[in-house]
Design a protein around this motif. Structure first.
Motif, PDB file in Angstrom:
ATOM      1  N   TRP A  56      48.564  72.904  43.565  1.00 37.17           N
ATOM      2  CA  TRP A  56      47.804  73.181  42.345  1.00 37.17           C
ATOM      3  C   TRP A  56      46.722  74.231  42.608  1.00 37.17           C
ATOM      4  CZ3 TRP A  56      48.522  72.095  37.353  1.00 37.17           C
ATOM      5  CH2 TRP A  56      47.457  72.243  36.459  1.00 37.17           C
ATOM      6  N   LYS A  98      49.241  67.157  34.441  1.00 32.68           N
ATOM      7  CA  LYS A  98      49.246  68.448  35.129  1.00 32.68           C
ATOM      8  C   LYS A  98      50.681  68.809  35.503  1.00 32.68           C
ATOM      9  CE  LYS A  98      44.613  68.245  37.200  1.00 32.68           C
ATOM     10  NZ  LYS A  98      43.863  68.267  38.482  1.00 32.68           N
ATOM     11  N   ASP A 108      51.084  63.852  37.426  1.00 30.35           N
ATOM     12  CA  ASP A 108      51.215  65.145  38.104  1.00 30.35           C
ATOM     13  C   ASP A 108      52.696  65.437  38.278  1.00 30.35           C
ATOM     14  OD1 ASP A 108      48.416  65.236  38.442  1.00 30.35           O
ATOM     15  OD2 ASP A 108      48.564  64.074  40.295  1.00 30.35           O
TER      16      ASP A 108
END
Length: 288
Positions: free
Chosen positions: A266, A187, A156
């Motif tokens: 997110w 991500k 992430d």
């Protein structure tokens, strides 16, 4: 400064650029001076080399012997002995071959050392929460790349708009691509602006990508086990600035808190394709 480093610095004073390059390649100051003196003379006896180089005769003999072992100098078979320098291209090539051979042997020894040390290990190391300050962008990128390259499940990342440009420039883009090739879920949250459209389109290919406005922080989480966090003080694309500090940790409490921050960010971020459509629309309207 240690006495040894100070001595080496004092020895290097007054050296020409060629000699400085040779010392960076591993030669001592005396060896560099002797080799360059031989290049100037073409071929010469040790006494002549000592006079030309300014190195004491005993040290000149030692330097010539070592240069011979390295392949930078050859000695004539006739008496009195004359020394001939290898041409620079050939000499440097032989020097690199010597180091390559030494590196190969060290790698073999390293593998043996790891095996022997593992045999000595009785208990697995206890997990300890560690903190490390990473100073300078280059070091921060090396740390980030090391983390991504070890990722097994998930990466992430949050970075600023110009941070996205630095990430592409500093190797993060390639590391993300390799991670996705290993089936790691990547991500990324960044601010997509006109200045980084090219990089944004590249990152779309290697990560799940979302846009968020006015980001000025960097966050990297790997496998929910370690985190690298920093705040962007100066927004530019330079990688060599030392005016940059990031914090790395494997503290479970800290990593969990950063994971919660990332998941909230997110959920609130905008799909990158929606952001790109908006930028295209704004640009089209501005032309009208």
């Amino acid at each position: 400064m240690s006495q040894l480093r100070q001595l080496r610095a004092e020895e290097a004073e007054g050296l020409g650029e060629a000699a400085k390059c040779l010392t960076k390649l591993g030669l001592t100051v005396n060896q560099a001076r002797v080799y360059i003196a031989l290049l100037r003379l073409g071929s010469a006896k040790a006494s002549e080399v000592a006079k030309e180089s300014g190195v004491e005769r005993a040290e000149t003999y030692r330097a010539l012997n070592r240069l011979g072992e390295l392949g930078l100098v050859r000695a004539s078979v006739l008496k009195p002995t004359c020394f001939i320098p290898s041409p620079p291209e050939e000499g440097i090539s032989r020097l690199l071959e010597t180091y390559s051979d030494r590196l190969r042997k060290m790698r073999e020894m390293a593998l043996e050392a790891v095996s022997l040390l593992k045999a000595e290990q009785r208990q697995p190391p206890r997990h300890a929460a560690l903190l490390e300050l990473v100073v300078g962008r280059r070091r921060a990128f090396r740390k980030a790349l090391d983390m991504i390259n070890k990722a097994k499940v998930e990466v992430d990342c949050v970075t600023s708009g110009y941070g996205l440009k630095r990430a592409a420039k500093g190797g993060i883009l390639d590391a993300f691509e390799e991670a996705t090739g290993r089936k790691v879920n990547v991500k990324l949250i960044s601010e997509v602006i006109e200045a980084n459209l090219h990089e944004a389109k590249l990152f779309i290919e290697v990560a799940e990508f979302k846009h968020a406005d006015q980001l000025n922080a960097f966050l990297l989480l790997v496998d929910d086990a370690e985190a690298l966090v920093g705040v962007t003080i100066k927004e530019d694309t330079a990688l060599d600035t030392e005016d940059h500090i990031e914090l790395w940790t494997n503290s479970g409490f800290f990593v969990k808190a950063m994971k919660q921050f990332f998941e909230k960010a997110w959920s609130e971020a905008v799909d990158v394709h929606t952001r790109l459509d908006k930028l295209r629309k704004n640009k089209s309207e501005a032309k009208q």
